[in-house]
Write an enzyme that holds these catalytic residues in place. Structure first.
Site, PDB file in Angstrom:
ATOM      1  N   LYS A 183      -8.785   0.642  -4.994  1.00  0.00           N
ATOM      2  CA  LYS A 183      -7.323   0.684  -4.817  1.00  0.00           C
ATOM      3  C   LYS A 183      -6.975   0.421  -3.355  1.00  0.00           C
ATOM      4  O   LYS A 183      -7.399   1.159  -2.467  1.00  0.00           O
ATOM      5  CB  LYS A 183      -6.784   2.057  -5.245  1.00  0.00           C
ATOM      6  CG  LYS A 183      -5.299   2.269  -4.915  1.00  0.00           C
ATOM      7  CD  LYS A 183      -4.792   3.636  -5.394  1.00  0.00           C
ATOM      8  CE  LYS A 183      -3.358   3.895  -4.923  1.00  0.00           C
ATOM      9  NZ  LYS A 183      -2.860   5.229  -5.331  1.00  0.00           N
ATOM     10  N   ASP A 221       1.714   3.875   0.646  1.00  0.00           N
ATOM     11  CA  ASP A 221       2.345   4.308  -0.600  1.00  0.00           C
ATOM     12  C   ASP A 221       3.541   5.204  -0.282  1.00  0.00           C
ATOM     13  O   ASP A 221       3.386   6.408  -0.076  1.00  0.00           O
ATOM     14  CB  ASP A 221       1.325   5.057  -1.470  1.00  0.00           C
ATOM     15  CG  ASP A 221       1.950   5.538  -2.781  1.00  0.00           C
ATOM     16  OD1 ASP A 221       3.066   5.090  -3.113  1.00  0.00           O
ATOM     17  OD2 ASP A 221       1.304   6.355  -3.468  1.00  0.00           O
ATOM     18  N   LYS A 230       8.567   9.358  -2.131  1.00  0.00           N
ATOM     19  CA  LYS A 230       7.887  10.621  -1.849  1.00  0.00           C
ATOM     20  C   LYS A 230       8.701  11.466  -0.875  1.00  0.00           C
ATOM     21  O   LYS A 230       9.578  10.954  -0.182  1.00  0.00           O
ATOM     22  CB  LYS A 230       6.511  10.334  -1.223  1.00  0.00           C
ATOM     23  CG  LYS A 230       5.487   9.789  -2.195  1.00  0.00           C
ATOM     24  CD  LYS A 230       4.131   9.623  -1.510  1.00  0.00           C
ATOM     25  CE  LYS A 230       3.099   9.029  -2.443  1.00  0.00           C
ATOM     26  NZ  LYS A 230       2.704   9.912  -3.539  1.00  0.00           N
ATOM     27  N   ASP A 273      -4.036   5.457   1.493  1.00  0.00           N
ATOM     28  CA  ASP A 273      -4.046   5.142   0.061  1.00  0.00           C
ATOM     29  C   ASP A 273      -4.807   3.847  -0.243  1.00  0.00           C
ATOM     30  O   ASP A 273      -4.841   3.399  -1.385  1.00  0.00           O
ATOM     31  CB  ASP A 273      -2.606   5.073  -0.464  1.00  0.00           C
ATOM     32  CG  ASP A 273      -2.479   5.529  -1.905  1.00  0.00           C
ATOM     33  OD1 ASP A 273      -3.401   6.210  -2.389  1.00  0.00           O
ATOM     34  OD2 ASP A 273      -1.469   5.190  -2.553  1.00  0.00           O
ATOM     35  N   ASP A 312       5.874   5.780  -8.342  1.00  0.00           N
ATOM     36  CA  ASP A 312       4.843   6.374  -7.483  1.00  0.00           C
ATOM     37  C   ASP A 312       3.476   6.415  -8.184  1.00  0.00           C
ATOM     38  O   ASP A 312       2.466   6.714  -7.559  1.00  0.00           O
ATOM     39  CB  ASP A 312       5.277   7.785  -7.066  1.00  0.00           C
ATOM     40  CG  ASP A 312       4.511   8.288  -5.859  1.00  0.00           C
ATOM     41  OD1 ASP A 312       3.787   7.472  -5.247  1.00  0.00           O
ATOM     42  OD2 ASP A 312       4.639   9.475  -5.532  1.00  0.00           O
ATOM     43  N   GLU A 326       1.613   4.019  -8.861  1.00  0.00           N
ATOM     44  CA  GLU A 326       1.421   2.590  -8.639  1.00  0.00           C
ATOM     45  C   GLU A 326      -0.053   2.179  -8.628  1.00  0.00           C
ATOM     46  O   GLU A 326      -0.370   1.031  -8.918  1.00  0.00           O
ATOM     47  CB  GLU A 326       2.082   2.172  -7.315  1.00  0.00           C
ATOM     48  CG  GLU A 326       1.229   2.367  -6.046  1.00  0.00           C
ATOM     49  CD  GLU A 326       0.883   3.819  -5.768  1.00  0.00           C
ATOM     50  OE1 GLU A 326       1.569   4.702  -6.311  1.00  0.00           O
ATOM     51  OE2 GLU A 326      -0.077   4.076  -5.009  1.00  0.00           O
ATOM     52  N   ARG A 329      -2.585   2.896 -10.575  1.00  0.00           N
ATOM     53  CA  ARG A 329      -3.071   2.448 -11.893  1.00  0.00           C
ATOM     54  C   ARG A 329      -2.493   1.090 -12.251  1.00  0.00           C
ATOM     55  O   ARG A 329      -3.119   0.320 -12.972  1.00  0.00           O
ATOM     56  CB  ARG A 329      -2.740   3.522 -12.946  1.00  0.00           C
ATOM     57  CG  ARG A 329      -1.272   3.809 -13.084  1.00  0.00           C
ATOM     58  CD  ARG A 329      -1.002   5.122 -13.802  1.00  0.00           C
ATOM     59  NE  ARG A 329      -1.118   6.282 -12.908  1.00  0.00           N
ATOM     60  CZ  ARG A 329      -0.948   7.537 -13.301  1.00  0.00           C
ATOM     61  NH1 ARG A 329      -0.677   7.816 -14.560  1.00  0.00           N
ATOM     62  NH2 ARG A 329      -1.071   8.524 -12.436  1.00  0.00           N
TER      63      ARG A 329
END
Ligand code: BES
Ligand code: MN
Ligand code: ZN
Length: 494
Positions: free
Chosen positions: A267, A272, A279, A290, A349, A351, A353
């Site tokens: 990933k 993020d 967030k 991230d 959020d 994101e 996956r």
């Protein structure tokens, strides 16, 4: 850095610093400490008798020897005899080498391996070389003031517990050096701020890897390629940002031609923000980490190339930012993944996956023997396992077992979590094939269940490293995990 196997006994070994252990209580001296004590006319023994050193775990004492073969002795507390395992060994060496790196010592020799319960020459050497790399690691600080001086330490030896194990020890040092180099790359990339480490920067670093190693080839796919491949899920995450997304593919060919590769999918969300499902501000800066899954793929490829691993590996990194804007994906939007399956984006959020599912579908073209994805995927994983163990979920119990065993050996542990049918039901959608998010219950597992919908027929495992990838608070920074685990896994397959 020169790494070597030391064969002389501690009182004869010429070195700037001998690292010897001391147990707590009646256990007392280790063999090397006893030998040194004799050579130093009982100086170490007097320290104990006076109550100046106790052998407690974490205790460190640097002693000047007034011209003995070793110029300094670093006495390291090992705690109770019998309770000094591989984990404690790694920690003790990390602390000792960190302290030695602050002195003028140009070389050091460790005598700690002789005290490890259930010793293993290869792992004891490998962990020592990894600890050395970690102790000497410095964050890529962006400061206006001058950087701290380089450590003087240039050479490090590990004393043999048994003479017959010289080659295993040397192999451990060599592999440990490679793993340390990979971990350092992972840490560098992860520690860089998101305004430097963009998807484009990661793509450049991948090309740099291909320049440095003949065994590595890099290909970078641009957004127009992703559109052509119909990666609607990946592209939906990058909608809100001006920074172009990249799909980075790195091939390391160390195995025989035609051998099915192991695919590592990381990933690579370089920041993020949560997107429209924005967030909260506290800790949001940590979302620069991230992309640590991606960084660990870079690190694993580098380590494989450094050690000349006899295996084919393909690294696949979807890299983008997750940002809010007038063009950003909105909660309720439905996107079509490369697999053809449609996804209702309940929460922008969730994101990770969304980018991984298309990368996992892309991985199929390499006909991989196994696919392992690595991601800082869920806050729920941090709640479940904290900062100590990563989570592993898999559609293949054997593969999960392989990763768990690799983590144990490498001192980079993970825990196998279940993925039962009941959890899949939580992802049901009234409008699309399934949703990208659901309630908080079992959040790390439902995220894995989402990915499982894209890995039918593959030998696939997912590592959630949200808790282990980086430290927070005053020690904030990347840990370089799970590169040691990944390399142990790959070595096991080579
Ligand atoms: N990158 C985060 C997960 C994360 C959280 C990593 C904390 C490290 C520390 C991920 O993209 C995310 O935001 N996940 C959501 C999923 C939820 C909306 C279903 C989460 O965990 O809250
Ligand atoms: Mn997120
Ligand atoms: Zn994320």
């Amino acid at each position: 850095m020169r790494l070597f196997v030391a064969t002389a006994s501690p009182h004869r070994q010429k070195t700037d610093c001998a690292i010897v252990g001391l147990h707590e209580g009646s256990g007392g001296f280790t063999g090397s400490a006893a030998a040194l004590d004799t050579a130093l006319a009982g100086r170490l023994g007097r320290l104990i008798k006076r109550g100046d050193v106790h052998g407690k775990t974490g205790e460190l004492r640097l002693i000047d020897t007034d011209g003995a073969a070793c110029q300094r002795v670093m006495v390291v507390g090992l705690g109770k005899k019998g309770a000094f395992g591989r984990k404690q060994y790694r920690k003790a060496l990390l602390a000792a080498l960190g302290a030695i790196a602050k002195t003028g010592a140009r070389d050091a020799v460790s005598y700690l391996a002789e005290s490890v319960a259930e010793p293993d020459a290869y792992y004891d050497a490998r962990l020592a070389a990894e600890a050395l790399g970690a102790a000497l690691y410095r964050v890529p600080a962006i400061r206006s003031v001058r950087k701290p001086a380089e450590p003087a330490l240039k050479s490090f030896g590990i004393a043999l517990a048994e003479a017959s194990q010289k080659s295993a020890t040397q192999r451990g040092l060599d592999n440990g050096r490679a793993i340390a180099a990979g971990s350092a790359l992972t840490r560098d990339l992860a520690n860089l701020p998101a305004n430097v480490c963009t998807p484009g920067y990661l793509a450049q670093q991948a090309k740099e890897l291909a320049r440095s190693y003949q065994s590595v080839r890099t290909q970078v796919l641009e957004e127009r390629d992703l559109k052509r491949l119909k990666m609607g899920s990946f592209l939906s995450v990058t909608n809100g940002t001006d920074e172009p997304a990249k799909l980075i593919v790195m091939r390391y060919d160390g195995g025989r031609a035609g051998q099915a590769p192991v695919a590592l999918v990381g990933k690579g969300v370089t920041f993020d923000s949560g997107g429209i499902s924005l967030k909260q501000p506290p800790g949001m800066d940590e979302m620069k980490f991230d992309m640590t899954g991606a960084a660990s793929v870079f690190g694993a490829i580098k380590a494989a190339a450094e050690m000349g691993l006899k295996l084919n590996v393909v690294g696949i990194v979807p890299a983008c930012e997750n940002m809010p804007s007038g063009r950003a994906t909105k909660p309720g939007d439905i996107v079509r993944s490369m697999s053809g399956q449609t996804i209702e984006v309940i929460n922008t959020d969730a994101e990770g996956r969304l980018i991984l599912c298309d990368a996992l579908t892309y991985a199929r073209r390499f006909k991989p023997a196994a696919v392992v994805d690595i991601a800082t995927l869920t806050g729920a994983c941090v709640i479940a396992l904290g900062a100590h163990l990563s989570a592993v979920m898999s559609n293949d119990g054997e593969l999960a077992g392989e990763l768990t065993a690799a983590g144990l050996r490498a001192e980079d542990r993970c825990w196998h979590m279940p993925m039962a049918e009941e959890y899949h039901e939580q992802l049901k959608s009234n409008f699309a094939d399934f949703a990208n998010a659901c309630g908080r219950d079992g959040g790390a597992i439902t995220a894995a269940c989402f990915l499982a919908k894209f890995t039918d027929g593959l030998h696939w495992a997912h590592l959630d490293i949200a808790g282990t990838a980086y430290l927070t608070g005053s020690h904030k920074g990347s840990t370089g995990r799970p590169v040691p685990l990944l390399l142990d896994f790959l070595l096991g397959r080579a």
